[in-house]
Design an enzyme around this catalytic site. Structure first.
Site, short mmCIF file in Angstrom:
data_model
loop_
_atom_site.label_atom_id
_atom_site.label_comp_id
_atom_site.label_asym_id
_atom_site.label_seq_id
_atom_site.Cartn_x
_atom_site.Cartn_y
_atom_site.Cartn_z
N TRP A 160 -15.07 -1.38 85.57
CA TRP A 160 -15.10 -2.27 84.43
C TRP A 160 -16.56 -2.70 84.34
O TRP A 160 -17.05 -3.49 85.13
CB TRP A 160 -14.18 -3.46 84.68
N HIS B 249 -6.66 -42.10 60.79
CA HIS B 249 -6.72 -41.76 59.37
C HIS B 249 -5.56 -40.85 58.97
O HIS B 249 -5.63 -40.19 57.94
CB HIS B 249 -8.07 -41.10 59.03
N GLU C 258 0.63 -21.98 72.05
CA GLU C 258 0.77 -20.53 72.06
C GLU C 258 1.69 -20.01 73.17
O GLU C 258 2.30 -18.97 73.00
CB GLU C 258 -0.57 -19.80 72.04
N CYS D 77 -13.91 -4.42 89.10
CA CYS D 77 -13.57 -3.01 89.35
C CYS D 77 -12.48 -2.95 90.41
O CYS D 77 -12.17 -3.94 91.06
CB CYS D 77 -14.79 -2.27 89.86
N GLU E 252 -8.47 -27.10 72.61
CA GLU E 252 -8.12 -25.95 73.45
C GLU E 252 -6.82 -26.23 74.22
O GLU E 252 -5.97 -25.35 74.36
CB GLU E 252 -9.29 -25.63 74.39
N ASN F 88 -17.40 -3.03 94.09
CA ASN F 88 -16.85 -3.95 93.10
C ASN F 88 -17.69 -5.21 93.17
O ASN F 88 -17.91 -5.74 94.25
CB ASN F 88 -15.39 -4.28 93.46
N GLY F 89 -18.19 -5.70 92.03
CA GLY F 89 -18.97 -6.93 92.04
C GLY F 89 -20.31 -6.74 91.38
O GLY F 89 -20.50 -5.84 90.56
N LYS G 222 -3.29 -9.84 72.32
CA LYS G 222 -4.50 -10.24 73.04
C LYS G 222 -5.73 -10.04 72.16
O LYS G 222 -6.65 -10.85 72.17
CB LYS G 222 -4.62 -9.41 74.32
N ARG H 10 -7.45 -3.90 86.72
CA ARG H 10 -8.72 -4.54 87.06
C ARG H 10 -9.88 -4.01 86.22
O ARG H 10 -10.97 -4.58 86.22
CB ARG H 10 -9.06 -4.30 88.54
N LYS I 121 -3.47 -23.98 73.89
CA LYS I 121 -2.80 -23.36 75.04
C LYS I 121 -1.33 -23.71 75.03
O LYS I 121 -0.47 -22.86 75.24
CB LYS I 121 -3.42 -23.84 76.37
C1 AGP Z 1 -6.50 -17.59 73.02
O1 AGP Z 1 -5.64 -18.06 73.97
C2 AGP Z 1 -5.90 -16.74 71.98
N1 AGP Z 1 -5.27 -15.61 72.55
C3 AGP Z 1 -6.77 -16.47 70.77
O2 AGP Z 1 -6.98 -17.67 70.13
C4 AGP Z 1 -8.14 -15.78 71.00
O3 AGP Z 1 -9.03 -16.67 71.62
C5 AGP Z 1 -8.69 -15.31 69.65
O4 AGP Z 1 -7.82 -14.35 69.11
C6 AGP Z 1 -10.09 -14.75 69.75
O5 AGP Z 1 -10.15 -13.63 70.55
P1 AGP Z 1 -11.53 -13.02 71.00
O6 AGP Z 1 -12.22 -14.01 71.84
O7 AGP Z 1 -11.18 -11.75 71.71
O8 AGP Z 1 -12.31 -12.75 69.73
#
Ligand code: AGP
Length: 612
Positions: free
Chosen positions: A77, A508, A492, A2, A485, A103-104, A607, A27, A489
């Site tokens: 939040w 393989h 992307e 928050c 992962e 907040n917290g 996002k 926030r 990262k």
């Molecule tokens: C992660 O860095 C990406 N932006 C993407 O893979 C993300 O994790 C995926 O779209 C899933 O999103 P969500 O966790 O909001 O469902």
């Protein structure tokens, strides 16, 4: 997460508070509120939605015309309690003469709430925060500082509180326990806030408050007190621009969020894990008897959340001995679904809105499975569509590349695995207590890592390899999803092609990609597959590859096999993914920045992916 702002000074403060809240909106933004102290006493206005809604409500109530020169605002939040006006801050005591924003998280709020209810206190919200004004009120005898001191002694958790009393105009009293609190020093006026951007257009002179300190803020003075007495603290002049201030001094939201991982993990564990290894997850909608009857677990998710699910499989299968199937949601939703009663289906989605994950959860629910949403967003669609919920408490994540929500998801899955393991009597009480202790240490280890030269070194390694056109990532066992992962990262945010593979599978096919000097990132933390991973390293080196390893501190052997090593603190192998992914986040970050890219908003990505 928050946002708080308070003001005491000579100017009518309604607009200062509202515009301060707007600058804190990053926030959290599900609801907001404000209290002003004028001749009519404490006047509160709250609204669900963003700041525009609060402005409208302020206008409708006439509070926007208040001449008040003292007040506080809060943007919420949600963590405890739904997104409703009643749950929005500020909260007050029964007399309406004490007002509080927080907040917290107050971890022991349930106990305090029932204790206060036994004393006849009527609660008007579902929040943990509301216990605070009632506790302050219980101790209030005309001195807000003394009452605050008595109240915070009863509180457990991580929180920042700002309180006002109708009987003490011109004075705000604040307390910080872990979560941030800063003071802005103006000419005949003072601000108190969760973050500097809240007051940056008004003043750049700040006083930083430490955890455990009570601060008394008046128009011309700030006094700080800790357990041993009054603390002298100088003014720090901030020379950030407003954009940097919003990012807490970090260059980007992504870097800020990487550094927020310790608190994200700490809050996700919060009050759920007890010393004896017992775990409370009431939101699941399954008691221990029902958990003991679970026959299979299915995990559905996309992207980074899918990778967290892959880590979760190792944890759940090892600690609870339930078979786990993990699948990307976009595939799961179109296969013949064989989930049914007796199965626990976990949809992991930080946003709670990802279309494919929601669809996969729906398919499983229609088949009679018990569906749980593992999400970071309170009241999101995933929560509404599920039978139960397990929240991460990572705070709002703004960078498109998920970082803190990923590690928080893994921690939440570890809590679930522990709970399942106990419910199914796979883990003894002593075994669960040991694992619980290890899990509890993780946030501190991540903090220690981020503060260490090792974290800087991970960025330097990224810069060193930033011009390479391709990276292969390898890992085994729990290191495999970490490599996935890490590769995601990098691709992307830097647009560099990457391939991630189980290390044992590499020969393989993907080994054909390697050439002299090809960089191969290998997750080689300590564990029962370490020697196997070293063999895979030999195989790629024999083809001329350059190896960048993530390894456990103290493992000298790895330096003989790798060109560069990114060391992380030692953890039990099953929890190592949480530490091992952090250098890969930093590595990817450094590559992208060296290439001059916008890491917070990478091209072509959103996002939240609310379409199929
Ligand atoms: C992660 O860095 C990406 N932006 C993407 O893979 C993300 O994790 C995926 O779209 C899933 O999103 P969500 O966790 O909001 O469902």
């Amino acid at each position: 997460m928050c946002g708080i702002i308070g003001y005491v000074g000579g100017r009518p403060c309604e607009e200062l508070i509202l515009s301060g809240l707007e600058r804190l909106e990053y926030r959290g933004y599900d609801s907001a509120g404000m209290v002003l102290l004028d001749t009519e006493g404490l006047r509160t206005v709250r609204a669900v939605g963003n700041l525009a809604e609060l402005r409208k409500a302020a206008h409708a109530t006439g509070i926007d015309a208040s001449p008040a020169t003292m007040g506080m605002g809060h943007t919420r939040w949600a963590t405890h309690g739904r997104v409703t006006e009643a749950n929005a801050h500020p909260h007050s005591d029964a007399s309406g003469r004490i007002s509080v924003v927080m907040n917290g998280i107050v971890e022991n709020y349930a106990r305090l709430r029932s204790e206060l209810q036994d004393d006849g206190v009527v609660f008007l919200s579902e929040t943990d925060a509301e216990v605070i004004p009632h506790l302050i009120s219980r101790h209030y005898e005309g001195d807000l500082v003394a009452a605050m001191r008595a109240a915070v002694e009863r509180l457990e958790g991580h929180f920042t509180i700002v309180a006002a009393s109708a009987g003490e105009p011109g004075r705000l009293v604040a307390y910080r326990q872990e979560t941030p609190l800063v003071i802005g020093v103006g000419d005949g006026e003072r601000f108190v806030a969760s973050a500097i951007p809240a007051f940056l257009p008004e003043t750049r002179d700040t006083i930083l408050v430490e955890s455990g300190e009570i601060v008394v803020v008046e128009a011309d003075s700030v006094s700080i007190h800790d357990a041993s007495g009054t603390v002298e603290r100088g003014i720090t002049r901030i020379d950030w621009d407003e954009d940097a201030a919003e990012k807490g001094g970090f260059d980007t939201f992504m870097l800020k969020e990487i550094h927020e991982q310790p608190s994200a993990l700490r809050d996700t564990i919060g009050d759920r894990l007890h010393r004896e290894g017992e775990v409370d997850l009431p939101g699941l909608g399954l008691d221990d008897a029902a958990l003991a009857r679970v026959e299979r677990v299915h995990i559905v998710a996309c992207g980074t959340s899918f990778h967290a699910g892959l880590v979760g499989r190792y944890l759940i299968e090892d600690w609870a001995q339930v078979p786990v199937h993990v699948e990307v949601a976009s595939e799961y939703r179109y296969r013949t679904c064989l989930a049914g009663p007796g199965d626990l289906v976990i949809g992991i989605t930080q946003s709670g809105e990802t279309a494919d994950t929601l669809a996969a959860m729906r398919v499983a629910r229609e088949r009679g499975a018990h569906v749980v949403a593992l999400t970071n967003i309170m009241g999101s669609q995933a929560v509404r569509d599920a039978d139960g919920v397990l929240y991460t408490r990572a705070g709002l994540e703004i960078g498109v590349a998920a970082t803190k929500t990923h590690t928080a998801q893994v921690v939440a899955l570890a809590l679930l695995a522990l709970k399942l393991g106990r419910a199914r009597h796979v883990l003894s009480a002593a075994g669960a207590a040991d694992l619980g202790d290890e899990l509890q240490r993780i946030p501190d280890l991540v903090q220690e890592y981020l503060d260490s030269p090792d974290a800087r070194h991970a960025m330097e390694v990224g810069e060193k390899y930033a011009d390479r056109p391709f990276f292969l990532y390898l890992g085994r066992h729990v290191g495999m999803p970490v490599s996935y992962e890490g590769a995601l990262k990098l691709k992307e945010i830097s647009y560099v092609p990457t391939e991630a593979y189980p290390a044992g599978e590499m020969k393989h096919g993907p080994i054909a990609l390697l050439d002299d000097g090809s960089p191969v990132v290998v997750v080689a933390t300590d564990g029962h597959v370490f020697d196997k991973v070293v063999s895979n390293i030999q195989e790629v080196r024999a083809r001329g590859a350059q190896v960048i390893a993530v390894a456990t501190r103290g493992n000298e052997e790895i330096t003989e096999h790798a060109d560069d090593v990114m060391f992380v603190p030692r953890t039990p192998p099953l929890l190592s993914s949480i530490l091992a992914v952090v250098p890969l986040q930093l590595f990817a970050y450094a590559v992208a920045r060296a290439r001059g890219l916008n890491v917070d908003q990478p091209r072509n990505l959103a996002k939240t992916v609310t379409v199929e």
